[in-house]
Design an enzyme around this catalytic site. Structure first.
Site, mmCIF file in Angstrom:
data_model
loop_
_atom_site.group_PDB
_atom_site.id
_atom_site.type_symbol
_atom_site.label_atom_id
_atom_site.label_comp_id
_atom_site.label_asym_id
_atom_site.label_seq_id
_atom_site.Cartn_x
_atom_site.Cartn_y
_atom_site.Cartn_z
ATOM 1 N N SER A 1 0.741 -1.221 -0.080
ATOM 2 C CA SER A 1 -0.129 0.031 -0.186
ATOM 3 C C SER A 1 0.993 1.173 -0.074
ATOM 4 C CB SER A 1 -0.915 0.070 1.302
ATOM 5 O OG SER A 1 -1.570 1.377 1.422
ATOM 6 N N TYR B 1 -1.486 -0.390 9.965
ATOM 7 C CA TYR B 1 -1.762 -0.709 8.723
ATOM 8 C C TYR B 1 -0.371 -0.434 7.922
ATOM 9 C CZ TYR B 1 -3.882 -1.100 4.097
ATOM 10 O OH TYR B 1 -4.269 -1.241 2.716
ATOM 11 N N LYS C 1 2.042 -3.268 6.061
ATOM 12 C CA LYS C 1 2.384 -2.979 4.555
ATOM 13 C C LYS C 1 3.856 -2.691 4.437
ATOM 14 C CE LYS C 1 -2.014 -3.757 2.782
ATOM 15 N NZ LYS C 1 -2.136 -4.927 2.414
HETATM 16 P P1 NAI Z 1 -11.723 -5.854 0.796
HETATM 17 O O1 NAI Z 1 -11.973 -5.665 2.192
HETATM 18 O O2 NAI Z 1 -12.861 -5.834 -0.009
HETATM 19 O O3 NAI Z 1 -11.173 -7.220 0.548
HETATM 20 C C1 NAI Z 1 -10.153 -8.009 1.419
HETATM 21 C C2 NAI Z 1 -10.658 -9.285 1.879
HETATM 22 O O4 NAI Z 1 -9.713 -10.183 2.760
HETATM 23 C C3 NAI Z 1 -12.250 -9.500 2.275
HETATM 24 O O5 NAI Z 1 -13.080 -10.228 1.453
HETATM 25 C C4 NAI Z 1 -11.905 -10.343 3.640
HETATM 26 O O6 NAI Z 1 -12.911 -11.009 3.860
HETATM 27 C C5 NAI Z 1 -10.616 -10.828 3.431
HETATM 28 N N1 NAI Z 1 -9.931 -11.160 4.622
HETATM 29 C C6 NAI Z 1 -9.927 -10.167 5.731
HETATM 30 N N2 NAI Z 1 -9.173 -11.387 6.794
HETATM 31 C C7 NAI Z 1 -8.762 -12.354 6.235
HETATM 32 C C8 NAI Z 1 -8.000 -13.586 6.886
HETATM 33 N N3 NAI Z 1 -7.676 -13.375 7.912
HETATM 34 N N4 NAI Z 1 -8.059 -14.658 6.210
HETATM 35 C C9 NAI Z 1 -8.746 -14.698 4.856
HETATM 36 N N5 NAI Z 1 -9.095 -13.587 4.124
HETATM 37 C C10 NAI Z 1 -9.391 -12.543 4.879
HETATM 38 O O7 NAI Z 1 -10.544 -4.962 0.697
HETATM 39 P P2 NAI Z 1 -9.684 -4.605 -0.886
HETATM 40 O O8 NAI Z 1 -9.542 -3.130 -1.168
HETATM 41 O O9 NAI Z 1 -10.294 -5.672 -2.049
HETATM 42 O O10 NAI Z 1 -8.201 -4.979 -0.370
HETATM 43 C C11 NAI Z 1 -7.504 -6.034 -0.838
HETATM 44 C C12 NAI Z 1 -5.863 -5.750 -0.561
HETATM 45 O O11 NAI Z 1 -5.434 -4.590 -1.012
HETATM 46 C C13 NAI Z 1 -6.055 -5.556 0.849
HETATM 47 O O12 NAI Z 1 -4.508 -6.112 1.498
HETATM 48 C C14 NAI Z 1 -5.482 -3.873 1.262
HETATM 49 O O13 NAI Z 1 -5.020 -3.858 2.484
HETATM 50 C C15 NAI Z 1 -4.824 -3.728 0.031
HETATM 51 N N6 NAI Z 1 -4.899 -2.225 -0.517
HETATM 52 C C16 NAI Z 1 -6.161 -1.843 -0.909
HETATM 53 C C17 NAI Z 1 -6.412 -0.701 -1.431
HETATM 54 C C18 NAI Z 1 -7.629 0.030 -1.980
HETATM 55 O O14 NAI Z 1 -7.509 1.000 -2.787
HETATM 56 N N7 NAI Z 1 -8.752 -0.830 -2.158
HETATM 57 C C19 NAI Z 1 -5.237 0.352 -1.275
HETATM 58 C C20 NAI Z 1 -3.975 -0.349 -0.758
HETATM 59 C C21 NAI Z 1 -3.866 -1.583 -0.545
#
Ligand code: NAI
Length: 287
Positions: free
Chosen positions: A151, A164, A168
């Protein structure tokens, strides 16, 4: 092989948001995908099988191959079980996308040990658990791909995201060592810093900004980093809204002191130490 055709890829947190897009693109490109998701809320509470199942159903309905995994990556047994799901279903594992994530934001003066631990457990430890379980298989088959979801908060920092950002930043640090240790085994390790409209970012930017940040724009970059054609390792790629950039660390020309300097000598030459003119890509002097 070419692209990701025939490769077996584990995507953690693939039940929604960005992970779902990665899983759909990979399966649509001929990969066999383990769709892992704990199915909880944005803050990590709760669990459900519905998120992973829905994405697996979507992939199968489109003619692709996928199996679900509902394990939490936050503990060692869960991480091992995610990789085992790939071995059980497809007999091998070629790539890991460490994407699962949660948020527990709050200014540092309000940070609690509980919020600190919860976020590090899912992001940093979760990445370790899954990649560590896949690593012996990668080494043995002399092929492997690791993509971690970093991130910009881990590169530049962000208000309210000390836990966070630390997680990251740790993940980005990890891929640099994995790139070094993986090189003679055909293992590549890279990080992305995505920007996309998901439930994670729903309240951090105005709707007119979010509507330009489709998660689908990030998936092809992840696909490339997993592909047979990829040769990069140790790269950090910022991707979102149609833009893709590599972020590099540079070191300034700096100053060499022949003798141990005094505090005052360091202060006096600080502007020279930090002068960016003539900076070159940073290298580990003991590497
Ligand atoms: P999101 O919340 O839609 O997806 C994250 C997924 O991880 C969820 O479906 C959740 O159920 C799953 N999850 C959470 N804890 C878990 C665990 N212990 N074991 C297995 N699955 C688990 O969020 P998003 O935006 O799709 O994020 C995906 C990745 O990208 C994350 O690591 C986030 O930090 C990173 N990210 C996203 C950004 C964005 O702009 N959306 C920006 C920077 C990083």
């Amino acid at each position: 092989m070419s692209g990701v055709e025939g490769r077996v890829v584990v995507v953690t947190g693939a039940g929604g948001g960005l992970g779902r897009e990665y899983a759909l693109l990979l399966a649509g490109s001929g990969a066999k995908v383990v769709v892992n998701d704990l199915g909880g809320a944005r803050d990590g509470s709760g669990s459900a099988t519905t998120a992973a199942d829905a994405v697996v159903d979507e992939i199968r309905a489109a003619g692709g191959e996928a199996v679900p995994s509902y394990d939490s990556v936050a503990d060692e047994a869960g991480g091992a079980a995610v990789v085992q799901a790939a071995l059980d279903a497809y007999g091998r594992v070629d790539g890991v996308v460490a994407n699962a994530g949660i948020l527990r934001d709050g200014a540092f003066h309000k940070m609690t040990a509980e919020a600190w631990d919860a976020v590090l457990k899912v992001h940093l430890y979760g990445t370790y658990h899954v990649v560590r379980a896949a690593w012996p298989h990668f080494r043995e088959q002399r092929h492997g791909r690791v993509v971690v979801a970093g991130s910009t908060s881990g590169i530049y920092g962000n208000f309210g995201q000390s836990n966070y950002g630390a997680a990251k930043g740790g993940m980005i640090g990890l891929i640099h060592t994995l790139a070094i240790e993986g090189t003679k085994y055909g293992i590549l390790a890279n990080a992305i810093a995505p920007m996309a409209a998901t439930r994670m970012t729903a309240d951090v930017a105005p709707p007119e900004v979010l509507e330009k940040l489709s998660p689908a724009q990030v998936a092809p970059v992840v696909g490339h980093l997993l592909s047979d054609e990829c040769t990069d390792s140790g790269s950090v790629v910022v991707v979102g809204g149609g833009q893709v950039h590599q972020v590099k660390q540079f070191m300034t020309k700096g100053v060499t002191f022949a003798e141990v300097p005094t505090l005052q000598q360091v202060t006096d030459r600080w502007s020279e130490i930090t002068d960016l003119s003539g900076a070159v890509p940073g290298v580990n002097p003991v590497g």
